[in-house]
Design a protein around this motif. Structure first.
Motif, PDB file in Angstrom:
ATOM      1  N   VAL A 107      24.241  14.257 -26.272  1.00  0.00           N
ATOM      2  CA  VAL A 107      25.137  14.520 -27.409  1.00  0.00           C
ATOM      3  C   VAL A 107      26.262  13.471 -27.428  1.00  0.00           C
ATOM      4  O   VAL A 107      26.656  13.001 -28.500  1.00  0.00           O
ATOM      5  CB  VAL A 107      25.713  15.949 -27.355  1.00  0.00           C
ATOM      6  CG1 VAL A 107      26.724  16.164 -28.474  1.00  0.00           C
ATOM      7  CG2 VAL A 107      24.605  16.983 -27.452  1.00  0.00           C
ATOM      8  N   CYS A 108      26.764  13.106 -26.264  1.00  0.00           N
ATOM      9  CA  CYS A 108      27.798  12.061 -26.186  1.00  0.00           C
ATOM     10  C   CYS A 108      27.314  10.761 -26.826  1.00  0.00           C
ATOM     11  O   CYS A 108      28.066  10.081 -27.519  1.00  0.00           O
ATOM     12  CB  CYS A 108      28.185  11.777 -24.738  1.00  0.00           C
ATOM     13  SG  CYS A 108      29.307  12.969 -24.012  1.00  0.00           S
ATOM     14  N   TYR A 109      26.052  10.422 -26.571  1.00  0.00           N
ATOM     15  CA  TYR A 109      25.500   9.201 -27.163  1.00  0.00           C
ATOM     16  C   TYR A 109      25.514   9.274 -28.690  1.00  0.00           C
ATOM     17  O   TYR A 109      25.785   8.277 -29.364  1.00  0.00           O
ATOM     18  CB  TYR A 109      24.081   8.955 -26.651  1.00  0.00           C
ATOM     19  CG  TYR A 109      24.034   8.231 -25.324  1.00  0.00           C
ATOM     20  CD1 TYR A 109      24.378   6.889 -25.241  1.00  0.00           C
ATOM     21  CD2 TYR A 109      23.663   8.877 -24.158  1.00  0.00           C
ATOM     22  CE1 TYR A 109      24.346   6.208 -24.034  1.00  0.00           C
ATOM     23  CE2 TYR A 109      23.629   8.212 -22.941  1.00  0.00           C
ATOM     24  CZ  TYR A 109      23.963   6.880 -22.886  1.00  0.00           C
ATOM     25  OH  TYR A 109      23.943   6.209 -21.689  1.00  0.00           O
ATOM     26  N   ILE A 110      25.230  10.448 -29.229  1.00  0.00           N
ATOM     27  CA  ILE A 110      25.267  10.611 -30.692  1.00  0.00           C
ATOM     28  C   ILE A 110      26.680  10.379 -31.215  1.00  0.00           C
ATOM     29  O   ILE A 110      26.905   9.571 -32.135  1.00  0.00           O
ATOM     30  CB  ILE A 110      24.791  12.021 -31.106  1.00  0.00           C
ATOM     31  CG1 ILE A 110      23.319  12.216 -30.747  1.00  0.00           C
ATOM     32  CG2 ILE A 110      25.019  12.246 -32.611  1.00  0.00           C
ATOM     33  CD1 ILE A 110      22.846  13.660 -30.902  1.00  0.00           C
ATOM     34  N   MET A 111      27.640  11.090 -30.642  1.00  0.00           N
ATOM     35  CA  MET A 111      29.011  11.016 -31.143  1.00  0.00           C
ATOM     36  C   MET A 111      29.615   9.624 -30.950  1.00  0.00           C
ATOM     37  O   MET A 111      30.273   9.092 -31.846  1.00  0.00           O
ATOM     38  CB  MET A 111      29.880  12.084 -30.464  1.00  0.00           C
ATOM     39  CG  MET A 111      29.401  13.508 -30.712  1.00  0.00           C
ATOM     40  SD  MET A 111      29.079  13.882 -32.462  1.00  0.00           S
ATOM     41  CE  MET A 111      30.725  13.711 -33.124  1.00  0.00           C
ATOM     42  N   GLY A 131      28.211   0.486 -23.856  1.00  0.00           N
ATOM     43  CA  GLY A 131      26.951   0.921 -23.275  1.00  0.00           C
ATOM     44  C   GLY A 131      26.959   1.009 -21.764  1.00  0.00           C
ATOM     45  O   GLY A 131      26.150   1.735 -21.184  1.00  0.00           O
ATOM     46  N   VAL A 132      27.871   0.276 -21.120  1.00  0.00           N
ATOM     47  CA  VAL A 132      27.938   0.350 -19.660  1.00  0.00           C
ATOM     48  C   VAL A 132      29.020   1.326 -19.188  1.00  0.00           C
ATOM     49  O   VAL A 132      28.813   2.053 -18.222  1.00  0.00           O
ATOM     50  CB  VAL A 132      28.134  -1.056 -19.034  1.00  0.00           C
ATOM     51  CG1 VAL A 132      29.532  -1.592 -19.262  1.00  0.00           C
ATOM     52  CG2 VAL A 132      27.810  -1.041 -17.547  1.00  0.00           C
ATOM     53  N   THR A 133      30.151   1.391 -19.880  1.00  0.00           N
ATOM     54  CA  THR A 133      31.248   2.238 -19.388  1.00  0.00           C
ATOM     55  C   THR A 133      31.098   3.713 -19.780  1.00  0.00           C
ATOM     56  O   THR A 133      31.489   4.592 -19.012  1.00  0.00           O
ATOM     57  CB  THR A 133      32.612   1.725 -19.879  1.00  0.00           C
ATOM     58  OG1 THR A 133      32.607   1.651 -21.314  1.00  0.00           O
ATOM     59  CG2 THR A 133      32.916   0.350 -19.295  1.00  0.00           C
ATOM     60  N   SER A 134      30.541   3.984 -20.938  1.00  0.00           N
ATOM     61  CA  SER A 134      30.375   5.375 -21.368  1.00  0.00           C
ATOM     62  C   SER A 134      29.476   6.170 -20.417  1.00  0.00           C
ATOM     63  O   SER A 134      29.862   7.243 -19.937  1.00  0.00           O
ATOM     64  CB  SER A 134      29.828   5.422 -22.796  1.00  0.00           C
ATOM     65  OG  SER A 134      29.482   6.737 -23.159  1.00  0.00           O
ATOM     66  N   ALA A 174      38.200  -2.905 -25.929  1.00  0.00           N
ATOM     67  CA  ALA A 174      38.204  -1.717 -26.788  1.00  0.00           C
ATOM     68  C   ALA A 174      36.903  -0.945 -26.660  1.00  0.00           C
ATOM     69  O   ALA A 174      36.904   0.289 -26.593  1.00  0.00           O
ATOM     70  CB  ALA A 174      38.439  -2.126 -28.235  1.00  0.00           C
ATOM     71  N   GLY A 175      35.772  -1.647 -26.610  1.00  0.00           N
ATOM     72  CA  GLY A 175      34.486  -0.976 -26.455  1.00  0.00           C
ATOM     73  C   GLY A 175      34.433  -0.164 -25.179  1.00  0.00           C
ATOM     74  O   GLY A 175      33.956   0.976 -25.164  1.00  0.00           O
ATOM     75  N   ALA A 176      34.969  -0.741 -24.101  1.00  0.00           N
ATOM     76  CA  ALA A 176      34.952  -0.056 -22.804  1.00  0.00           C
ATOM     77  C   ALA A 176      35.891   1.141 -22.792  1.00  0.00           C
ATOM     78  O   ALA A 176      35.496   2.249 -22.400  1.00  0.00           O
ATOM     79  CB  ALA A 176      35.336  -1.043 -21.709  1.00  0.00           C
ATOM     80  N   SER A 180      34.783   5.176 -22.954  1.00  0.00           N
ATOM     81  CA  SER A 180      35.080   5.952 -21.748  1.00  0.00           C
ATOM     82  C   SER A 180      35.913   7.181 -22.088  1.00  0.00           C
ATOM     83  O   SER A 180      35.628   8.289 -21.624  1.00  0.00           O
ATOM     84  CB  SER A 180      35.827   5.085 -20.724  1.00  0.00           C
ATOM     85  OG  SER A 180      34.999   4.050 -20.262  1.00  0.00           O
ATOM     86  N   LEU A 181      36.934   6.975 -22.903  1.00  0.00           N
ATOM     87  CA  LEU A 181      37.805   8.084 -23.300  1.00  0.00           C
ATOM     88  C   LEU A 181      37.027   9.141 -24.085  1.00  0.00           C
ATOM     89  O   LEU A 181      37.116  10.341 -23.805  1.00  0.00           O
ATOM     90  CB  LEU A 181      38.976   7.550 -24.130  1.00  0.00           C
ATOM     91  CG  LEU A 181      39.973   8.590 -24.649  1.00  0.00           C
ATOM     92  CD1 LEU A 181      40.670   9.288 -23.477  1.00  0.00           C
ATOM     93  CD2 LEU A 181      41.000   7.934 -25.569  1.00  0.00           C
ATOM     94  N   LEU A 182      36.245   8.689 -25.062  1.00  0.00           N
ATOM     95  CA  LEU A 182      35.452   9.625 -25.865  1.00  0.00           C
ATOM     96  C   LEU A 182      34.478  10.420 -25.000  1.00  0.00           C
ATOM     97  O   LEU A 182      34.324  11.633 -25.166  1.00  0.00           O
ATOM     98  CB  LEU A 182      34.669   8.857 -26.940  1.00  0.00           C
ATOM     99  CG  LEU A 182      35.447   8.329 -28.138  1.00  0.00           C
ATOM    100  CD1 LEU A 182      34.558   7.447 -28.996  1.00  0.00           C
ATOM    101  CD2 LEU A 182      36.010   9.476 -28.967  1.00  0.00           C
ATOM    102  N   THR A 183      33.842   9.730 -24.068  1.00  0.00           N
ATOM    103  CA  THR A 183      32.852  10.396 -23.211  1.00  0.00           C
ATOM    104  C   THR A 183      33.515  11.423 -22.313  1.00  0.00           C
ATOM    105  O   THR A 183      33.013  12.547 -22.164  1.00  0.00           O
ATOM    106  CB  THR A 183      32.086   9.354 -22.369  1.00  0.00           C
ATOM    107  OG1 THR A 183      31.423   8.449 -23.257  1.00  0.00           O
ATOM    108  CG2 THR A 183      31.065  10.028 -21.460  1.00  0.00           C
ATOM    109  N   TRP A 184      34.650  11.064 -21.714  1.00  0.00           N
ATOM    110  CA  TRP A 184      35.336  11.999 -20.810  1.00  0.00           C
ATOM    111  C   TRP A 184      35.756  13.264 -21.560  1.00  0.00           C
ATOM    112  O   TRP A 184      35.551  14.391 -21.087  1.00  0.00           O
ATOM    113  CB  TRP A 184      36.544  11.325 -20.172  1.00  0.00           C
ATOM    114  CG  TRP A 184      37.147  12.157 -19.077  1.00  0.00           C
ATOM    115  CD1 TRP A 184      38.161  13.068 -19.177  1.00  0.00           C
ATOM    116  CD2 TRP A 184      36.745  12.181 -17.701  1.00  0.00           C
ATOM    117  NE1 TRP A 184      38.425  13.648 -17.963  1.00  0.00           N
ATOM    118  CE2 TRP A 184      37.570  13.116 -17.033  1.00  0.00           C
ATOM    119  CE3 TRP A 184      35.774  11.490 -16.966  1.00  0.00           C
ATOM    120  CZ2 TRP A 184      37.450  13.394 -15.672  1.00  0.00           C
ATOM    121  CZ3 TRP A 184      35.650  11.762 -15.613  1.00  0.00           C
ATOM    122  CH2 TRP A 184      36.487  12.696 -14.971  1.00  0.00           C
ATOM    123  N   ILE A 185      36.334  13.075 -22.751  1.00  0.00           N
ATOM    124  CA  ILE A 185      36.774  14.215 -23.557  1.00  0.00           C
ATOM    125  C   ILE A 185      35.579  15.084 -23.956  1.00  0.00           C
ATOM    126  O   ILE A 185      35.608  16.316 -23.842  1.00  0.00           O
ATOM    127  CB  ILE A 185      37.540  13.741 -24.811  1.00  0.00           C
ATOM    128  CG1 ILE A 185      38.883  13.112 -24.402  1.00  0.00           C
ATOM    129  CG2 ILE A 185      37.752  14.893 -25.792  1.00  0.00           C
ATOM    130  CD1 ILE A 185      39.594  12.395 -25.528  1.00  0.00           C
TER     131      ILE A 185
END
Length: 195
Positions: A107-111, A131-134, A174-176, A180-185
């Motif tokens: 689901v994280c990958y979708i969002m 793609g590497v940090t998320s 910014a990509g990293a 990372s922030l979006l994935t953690w949340i």
């Protein structure tokens, strides 16, 4: 071997679908129980194989001019194709009763894909950095701080993208950080609230 060739090899090895494939493996091994083979197949197909096939097809029909869709204006359709694959991945994981951690990552990958695709309309944020940090962020969240050294993989990826002049420092950073922030949340919400 010259620097550009090394950077190209790093970019190829560390592209998002391959990192996705590698990320699900430790999660399936830890959380998969007796369903490991089916979970590995499902996450591999929808997280890696189909996205790669769709990008190759778009390249062959001339919809994108190179494998990484370097031209920002060519990125929307590859983004949407990949997101659709992730959606089918989530549906399949729910259907087979996948562990929450594995479904949450898909689901994280979708969002994250949706957010990056919107940004790409105006600005060329780095998909490689994301793609590497998320996924590493997800591994840290789910498997603990022992996964943190994996963030060092960002260094060669950032160097490669800058060396190839595919991005500037701000786009890579910014990509990293954003992913990372979006994935953690999201992991916190999906694991602790919804699941």
């Amino acid at each position: 071997m010259d620097r550009k060739k090394i950077a190209s090899i790093v970019s190829a090895i560390m592209n998002a679908p391959l990192i996705t494939l590698a990320t699900f493996i430790p999660l399936v091994l830890k959380f998969g129980g007796e369903n490991k083979p089916l979970l590995l197949l499902t996450t591999s197909v929808f997280g890696c194989v189909l996205p790669l096939i769709m990008v190759v097809l778009l390249l062959k029909i001339g919809f994108i001019s190179d494998f990484y869709a370097t031209d920002r204006h060519e990125r929307f359709i590859p983004f949407m194709a990949t997101i659709i694959s992730y959606i089918f991945g989530v549906v399949s994981l729910v259907y087979i009763g996948a562990p929450p951690a594995i479904t949450a990552l898909m689901v994280c990958y979708i969002m994250n894909g949706l957010v990056l695709s919107v940004i790409t309309f105006k600005w060329k944020i780095s998909i490689h950095a994301s793609g590497v940090t998320s996924p590493i962020t997800a591994l840290v969240y789910l498997l603990g701080s022992r996964m943190m050294p994996l963030f060092m993989l960002f260094i060669p990826v950032a160097w490669a993208r800058l060396e190839l002049k595919a991005h500037n420092k701000l786009q890579v950073t910014a990509g990293a950080l954003l992913s990372s922030l979006l994935t953690w949340i999201q992991m916190g919400i999906y694991i602790n609230v919804f699941i």
